[in-house]
Each structure stands twice: as C-alpha cells, then as structure tokens.
Design a protein around this motif. Sequence first.
Motif, PDB file in Angstrom:
ATOM      1  N   TRP A 140       0.846  -1.185   0.000  1.00 48.97           N
ATOM      2  CA  TRP A 140       0.000   0.000   0.000  1.00 48.97           C
ATOM      3  C   TRP A 140       0.887   1.242   0.000  1.00 48.97           C
ATOM      4  CZ3 TRP A 140      -5.531   0.302   0.742  1.00 48.97           C
ATOM      5  CH2 TRP A 140      -6.158  -0.939   0.797  1.00 48.97           C
ATOM      6  N   THR A 141       0.486   2.254  -0.760  1.00 49.52           N
ATOM      7  CA  THR A 141       1.189   3.538  -0.724  1.00 49.52           C
ATOM      8  C   THR A 141       0.589   4.411   0.370  1.00 49.52           C
ATOM      9  OG1 THR A 141      -0.321   4.583  -2.318  1.00 49.52           O
ATOM     10  CG2 THR A 141       1.614   3.404  -3.192  1.00 49.52           C
ATOM     11  N   GLU A 142       1.338   5.447   0.754  1.00 48.76           N
ATOM     12  CA  GLU A 142       0.820   6.360   1.786  1.00 48.76           C
ATOM     13  C   GLU A 142      -0.463   7.023   1.327  1.00 48.76           C
ATOM     14  OE1 GLU A 142       4.041   9.024   2.460  1.00 48.76           O
ATOM     15  OE2 GLU A 142       5.077   7.700   3.881  1.00 48.76           O
ATOM     16  N   GLU A 143      -0.535   7.364   0.031  1.00 55.52           N
ATOM     17  CA  GLU A 143      -1.749   8.005  -0.502  1.00 55.52           C
ATOM     18  C   GLU A 143      -2.937   7.049  -0.443  1.00 55.52           C
ATOM     19  OE1 GLU A 143       1.200   8.009  -1.870  1.00 55.52           O
ATOM     20  OE2 GLU A 143       1.771  10.133  -1.746  1.00 55.52           O
ATOM     21  N   ALA A 144      -2.698   5.772  -0.795  1.00 61.00           N
ATOM     22  CA  ALA A 144      -3.792   4.791  -0.778  1.00 61.00           C
ATOM     23  C   ALA A 144      -4.274   4.545   0.641  1.00 61.00           C
ATOM     24  CB  ALA A 144      -3.322   3.489  -1.416  1.00 61.00           C
ATOM     25  N   VAL A 145      -3.358   4.458   1.587  1.00 57.79           N
ATOM     26  CA  VAL A 145      -3.756   4.272   2.990  1.00 57.79           C
ATOM     27  C   VAL A 145      -4.558   5.470   3.466  1.00 57.79           C
ATOM     28  CG1 VAL A 145      -2.901   4.030   5.350  1.00 57.79           C
ATOM     29  CG2 VAL A 145      -1.791   2.781   3.504  1.00 57.79           C
ATOM     30  N   GLY A 146      -4.123   6.691   3.074  1.00 65.29           N
ATOM     31  CA  GLY A 146      -4.840   7.899   3.476  1.00 65.29           C
ATOM     32  C   GLY A 146      -6.253   7.932   2.951  1.00 65.29           C
ATOM     33  N   VAL A 147      -6.448   7.512   1.679  1.00 64.37           N
ATOM     34  CA  VAL A 147      -7.792   7.486   1.089  1.00 64.37           C
ATOM     35  C   VAL A 147      -8.665   6.448   1.786  1.00 64.37           C
ATOM     36  CG1 VAL A 147      -9.080   6.932  -1.005  1.00 64.37           C
ATOM     37  CG2 VAL A 147      -7.019   8.345  -1.145  1.00 64.37           C
ATOM     38  N   ALA A 148      -8.110   5.265   2.050  1.00 63.83           N
ATOM     39  CA  ALA A 148      -8.899   4.197   2.666  1.00 63.83           C
ATOM     40  C   ALA A 148      -9.316   4.538   4.089  1.00 63.83           C
ATOM     41  CB  ALA A 148      -8.086   2.900   2.653  1.00 63.83           C
ATOM     42  N   LEU A 149      -8.438   5.246   4.815  1.00 64.34           N
ATOM     43  CA  LEU A 149      -8.719   5.557   6.220  1.00 64.34           C
ATOM     44  C   LEU A 149      -9.272   6.953   6.424  1.00 64.34           C
ATOM     45  CD1 LEU A 149      -5.509   4.048   7.883  1.00 64.34           C
ATOM     46  CD2 LEU A 149      -7.718   2.958   7.480  1.00 64.34           C
ATOM     47  N   ALA A 150      -9.474   7.689   5.322  1.00 60.87           N
ATOM     48  CA  ALA A 150      -9.968   9.066   5.399  1.00 60.87           C
ATOM     49  C   ALA A 150      -9.034   9.924   6.260  1.00 60.87           C
ATOM     50  CB  ALA A 150     -11.391   9.104   5.947  1.00 60.87           C
ATOM     51  N   LEU A 151      -7.733   9.723   6.077  1.00 56.10           N
ATOM     52  CA  LEU A 151      -6.728  10.507   6.794  1.00 56.10           C
ATOM     53  C   LEU A 151      -5.863  11.242   5.794  1.00 56.10           C
ATOM     54  CD1 LEU A 151      -5.457   7.948   9.495  1.00 56.10           C
ATOM     55  CD2 LEU A 151      -6.936   9.928   9.882  1.00 56.10           C
ATOM     56  N   PRO A 152      -5.446  12.474   6.097  1.00 56.31           N
ATOM     57  CA  PRO A 152      -4.543  13.180   5.179  1.00 56.31           C
ATOM     58  C   PRO A 152      -3.178  12.506   5.135  1.00 56.31           C
ATOM     59  CG  PRO A 152      -4.824  14.419   7.219  1.00 56.31           C
ATOM     60  CD  PRO A 152      -5.806  13.292   7.272  1.00 56.31           C
ATOM     61  N   VAL A 153      -2.505  12.621   4.006  1.00 58.49           N
ATOM     62  CA  VAL A 153      -1.182  12.016   3.853  1.00 58.49           C
ATOM     63  C   VAL A 153      -0.213  12.589   4.893  1.00 58.49           C
ATOM     64  CG1 VAL A 153       0.768  11.709   2.276  1.00 58.49           C
ATOM     65  CG2 VAL A 153      -1.567  11.578   1.411  1.00 58.49           C
ATOM     66  N   ARG A 154      -0.389  13.858   5.230  1.00 60.05           N
ATOM     67  CA  ARG A 154       0.461  14.478   6.248  1.00 60.05           C
ATOM     68  C   ARG A 154       0.375  13.722   7.564  1.00 60.05           C
ATOM     69  NH1 ARG A 154       2.329  19.902   7.076  1.00 60.05           N
ATOM     70  NH2 ARG A 154       2.781  20.313   9.269  1.00 60.05           N
ATOM     71  N   GLN A 155      -0.849  13.288   7.945  1.00 57.74           N
ATOM     72  CA  GLN A 155      -1.041  12.527   9.178  1.00 57.74           C
ATOM     73  C   GLN A 155      -0.395  11.149   9.072  1.00 57.74           C
ATOM     74  OE1 GLN A 155      -2.075  13.418  12.007  1.00 57.74           O
ATOM     75  NE2 GLN A 155      -2.522  11.533  13.109  1.00 57.74           N
ATOM     76  N   ILE A 156      -0.482  10.541   7.883  1.00 62.85           N
ATOM     77  CA  ILE A 156       0.160   9.233   7.675  1.00 62.85           C
ATOM     78  C   ILE A 156       1.665   9.361   7.863  1.00 62.85           C
ATOM     79  CG2 ILE A 156       0.553   7.360   6.038  1.00 62.85           C
ATOM     80  CD1 ILE A 156      -2.326   7.524   6.985  1.00 62.85           C
ATOM     81  N   ARG A 157       2.257  10.396   7.275  1.00 57.38           N
ATOM     82  CA  ARG A 157       3.701  10.596   7.387  1.00 57.38           C
ATOM     83  C   ARG A 157       4.105  10.943   8.814  1.00 57.38           C
ATOM     84  NH1 ARG A 157       4.637  14.110   1.809  1.00 57.38           N
ATOM     85  NH2 ARG A 157       4.439  12.341   0.374  1.00 57.38           N
ATOM     86  N   LYS A 158       3.254  11.688   9.489  1.00 57.44           N
ATOM     87  CA  LYS A 158       3.539  12.014  10.895  1.00 57.44           C
ATOM     88  C   LYS A 158       3.601  10.740  11.732  1.00 57.44           C
ATOM     89  CE  LYS A 158       1.394  14.079  14.970  1.00 57.44           C
ATOM     90  NZ  LYS A 158       0.212  14.796  15.492  1.00 57.44           N
ATOM     91  N   LEU A 159       2.635   9.845  11.540  1.00 53.91           N
ATOM     92  CA  LEU A 159       2.625   8.600  12.305  1.00 53.91           C
ATOM     93  C   LEU A 159       3.833   7.729  11.967  1.00 53.91           C
ATOM     94  CD1 LEU A 159      -1.185   7.733  12.143  1.00 53.91           C
ATOM     95  CD2 LEU A 159       0.102   8.443  14.164  1.00 53.91           C
ATOM     96  N   ARG A 160       4.285   7.782  10.727  1.00 58.38           N
ATOM     97  CA  ARG A 160       5.430   6.962  10.331  1.00 58.38           C
ATOM     98  C   ARG A 160       6.734   7.462  10.954  1.00 58.38           C
ATOM     99  NH1 ARG A 160       5.904   4.946   4.372  1.00 58.38           N
ATOM    100  NH2 ARG A 160       7.026   3.328   5.538  1.00 58.38           N
ATOM    101  N   LEU A 161       6.723   8.688  11.488  1.00 62.42           N
ATOM    102  CA  LEU A 161       7.898   9.172  12.217  1.00 62.42           C
ATOM    103  C   LEU A 161       8.164   8.328  13.465  1.00 62.42           C
ATOM    104  CD1 LEU A 161       7.386  13.045  12.085  1.00 62.42           C
ATOM    105  CD2 LEU A 161       9.107  11.727  10.862  1.00 62.42           C
ATOM    106  N   LEU A 162       7.133   7.645  13.959  1.00 62.83           N
ATOM    107  CA  LEU A 162       7.293   6.844  15.173  1.00 62.83           C
ATOM    108  C   LEU A 162       8.279   5.695  14.974  1.00 62.83           C
ATOM    109  CD1 LEU A 162       3.577   6.654  16.385  1.00 62.83           C
ATOM    110  CD2 LEU A 162       5.395   8.099  17.271  1.00 62.83           C
ATOM    111  N   ALA A 163       8.586   5.375  13.708  1.00 68.14           N
ATOM    112  CA  ALA A 163       9.562   4.312  13.447  1.00 68.14           C
ATOM    113  C   ALA A 163      10.942   4.685  13.967  1.00 68.14           C
ATOM    114  CB  ALA A 163       9.626   4.014  11.952  1.00 68.14           C
ATOM    115  N   ASN A 164      11.192   5.996  14.138  1.00 71.63           N
ATOM    116  CA  ASN A 164      12.507   6.465  14.589  1.00 71.63           C
ATOM    117  C   ASN A 164      12.531   6.854  16.060  1.00 71.63           C
ATOM    118  OD1 ASN A 164      13.440   6.332  11.859  1.00 71.63           O
ATOM    119  ND2 ASN A 164      12.422   8.272  11.463  1.00 71.63           N
ATOM    120  N   VAL A 165      11.474   6.488  16.798  1.00 70.52           N
ATOM    121  CA  VAL A 165      11.358   6.899  18.203  1.00 70.52           C
ATOM    122  C   VAL A 165      11.768   5.751  19.122  1.00 70.52           C
ATOM    123  CG1 VAL A 165       9.735   7.674  19.985  1.00 70.52           C
ATOM    124  CG2 VAL A 165       9.571   8.587  17.678  1.00 70.52           C
TER     125      VAL A 165
END
Length: 501
Positions: A119-144
């Motif tokens: 799945w791409t970030e855009e596809a996940v955003g469309v499926a979950l009704a979330l903006p891509v910015r929010q998807i990328r923000k959550l993916r920052l947790l991989a570095n925490v």
Amino acid sequence: MHLTKVDPRALKENPDRMRQTKSTPQADALLLATIKAVGIVQPPVITPEAGGGNGYIINAGHRRVKQAIAAGLEEIEVLVYEAASDNGAMRSMIENVAFEPLNPVDQWRAIERLVALGWTEEAVGVALALPVRQIRKLRLLANVLPAMLDQMAKGDMPDERQLRTLAAASLEEQKEVWKKHKPSKSDPQVSWWSVAQGLTKTRMYARDASFGDDLAQAYGIAWVEDLFAPADEDSRYTTDVEAFLGAQQEWMANNLPKRGTIVEAGQWGEPKLPPKAERVYGKPAKSDCTAMYLNRDGKVQSVHYRMPEAKKPKKGEQPVAEGDDAPIVVNTRPDVTRKGIEMIGDLRTDALHEALARAPIEDDTLMALLVLALAARNISIQSGASDDVYGFARMDRHAVRLVDEDGKLAHHMETLRSAARSSLIDALSARENRTDSGIVARIAGAAIGADNFLPNMGTEDFLSCLSRPALEASCKDTPILPRARVKDTRAALVEHFREGH
C-alpha cells in the motif's frame, strides 16, 4: 460470509492483528461481565487459515474471544469471511478505527504493515480518510525510542513539531534525554517540550547557503529534506553547523570583491566594521569598501562602508596607501573554532589533573605549583585580611586532613603530598569557562609533563573543528598528503592516528 458456532479455544490469533497494545484490566473486567450477563453481542470475524491449514484465524474480536474463554463458554457464534490476500490487514484496520480509534502507536504499526504489503501512503490515506500528512507524521514513530513509544501508547502524545524533533535524533541521543525526563510515579505525564528541547539541533538551510555542491562535498555536508515544509520552498537542511559555516567562510574568501573584507557579526547580528569606519546606506561610491559577514542564520550578508580620508603625511613620512592601492584585509575562518578551543581546554585540564594525581613530583615543585595555583584567575578566597569577601575556595576539605583532633597541625609527609595534589586538582583548570586558571595552568602542565597524559586528539570530533589550512598543517609530520576535499583529509588523519601514530 456465513454465521456458525465454534469452540473459542480452537481459534488462532492473527499475527497481523491491528491492536497489539494490551487493554487495561478494567476494560477486560467490564467485557467479561457483559459476556457473562448477555453473551457476545457482536460475533467475532474469522477467516480460514491460509497455507493449507484447516483451522481458523481471528480477524476481528480477539478480546471477545479471550473473555469468552474466561467466561467458560463452550461455543460462540462467529462470522466466517473468505481469506483476504493481505491477511485481513486493511479490513481489520478499518473495523478497529470505526469502533474505537487505535492509539497512535498501534495506528503506526498498522500503517507500516499495510505499506509492507504494497500500500502507498496516498492509498492508505484514502482508505482511512486521513490526510497524507497525518500518515507521514505517524510513520515518524519508526525512529522513536521504544520506551517513548510505550508512553505514547498510553495516550500521552507530543505535538507534531516535538515528534519531528524526536524522530530526527538518534536513538542514543533519545536514550540520554529520556533518562532525565522519563515519567515517575509522582508525575506520570511527560514534558515533551523538555524532551524536544534536549534534542533540538540548530538547522542550517540550503537556501541560505552561498556555496555550491563542490564545497558541500568537500566539507562533508549531507542535506536532509524536511518533509513537512511547504512544497514550493527548498527545505533541505543540515545540523552540521561547523561544516556549514566553514563552507560559507571559504566561499566568502574565494568571492571577496575588490576592496572587500570579511568581518564578524556582533551580539545582535550586526557587522563589526573596522575602527572609524562609516557605514554607507545609500548607493556606494567606487572608493567605498565592502564588508561581508555571516548573520545569525549563517547567511552571507554584505554592507558598504567608508573610511575617513587619510591624513596628509608629514615631511619625510611615506604616504599611506589609499584607493585601489590600499591593502585588502581578509578575516578568514579561525584555524580552530570556539568548540575546538573548548575541547582543547577540556583535554588539557583532564591531562593536568591526571598528571597531578599520578606523575612523580618533587616536594619543592609541589609547593611551587601550589603557589601558582593560588595565584590563578579562577581562585577566589574568602579572607579576613581583605574587604573582598565575594567567592569561596573550597580548600578546607583538603586542609582538614592536615589537622589533628586538637586543632593542631599534625601530618605525615605522605598525607601532605596527597592533600597538595588534591588541592592542585581543584585549583588548576584550562577549561574555556570561569574556572580557567590562565597561563599558570599551562606552566604547571609543562612542569610535570601533563602532555604525556593527553588522549589521542586525532578524532573526527576534534579535527572537524579545524580550518582547511590548520587541517593541512596537521599533515606536516605524517605521511598523509592533503586531499582535495576537507572531509577526505580529515578521514585520512583520523585513520592514521587511530593506528597509534
């Protein structure tokens, strides 16, 4: 899809389930009481086991199945779906979000699972009704840091700016800061602002750089893209401030205009012009000079100034050069930066203390050093013989070792030597702060051979503080030849000194 009854103990957990954070004991107890009273209101969703197995995998309803077993139910109703190609990852994600929002950490884990499945970030955003910015923000947790993730899973989340700061830092840096700010029983909330402040690094932006890719490579500058900056601006940056400023200084030296000079910036970012210089705010004349400097953002700035007319020489004196014949003063980058000077001071102080503690010192030398130490700039003694009572030197803890129970001076020579060494260690310092003892620390170090206790200074951290000329001068007594790029010269020296040369 069809409805059937199965033994809950025969169902297998889905390894790709979305909710992996444990629920609270209170929530489990409430669900167990509900099941005992009215049964399972909504049947769990299961799918046939893939790979040729004859069992069933729980797709949704892990807690309901677990509490049904705890309630002693022999059979429960379930909805059987056909197995999906992604093992039900997207369906489970949507169902969990719809019933009760996942905490951000579980959302991130679910998104990473979907991305791994293609799945791409855009596809996940469309499926979950979330903006891509929010998807990328959550993916920052991989570095925490995992310990921080555990805290965030409890609902204690930093804001977006703080999260970006956390994710940009290394795990080692996060671990050090977390030790100071992790929650306690008395204060379970984390001050994410304090955590972010401890990890904040100065950013130097590519849009403020006057140098090109050649100097960037020579100084080892690697640009990092800020994914959250506006799309129409150059958001590349580096946190290697020393390298950025060094490249800017070299660019100014290489592009200095006629009658130009490089000056430093003052406390408020204003250029420090030569003495008696008058700044020109209008159109400069041909005879005016140009001053180039770096402002607080590291950006190259230039101003024009005018020097007063030279006085006519007296009879027999040589005339002062002016106009195009006047010399151009170029203030290049210092050979050693402020950070490098501070590192030298720290290393000298540690070596001096090591020598004072272990090196053989004659008694007369020891007494002479003590006199020097008490004359140092960083010593302030509270004394009844002076009206100046500001400051206090903590020498009493050493002197008490030389006094007996009756308050009389009584000591062995070995005790005196030990007390003198300890006093000198407290008194002498070459650090670049208010403890600096001045020249006496250098004299003392030379007298007892403190240089023999210095560690290897041929490290990346220290050599990065040297200018290009100073770095090339360091190659003089080594087989290392200066390279075209500063980074390569530094790496060669580090490797050379690492081998014990």
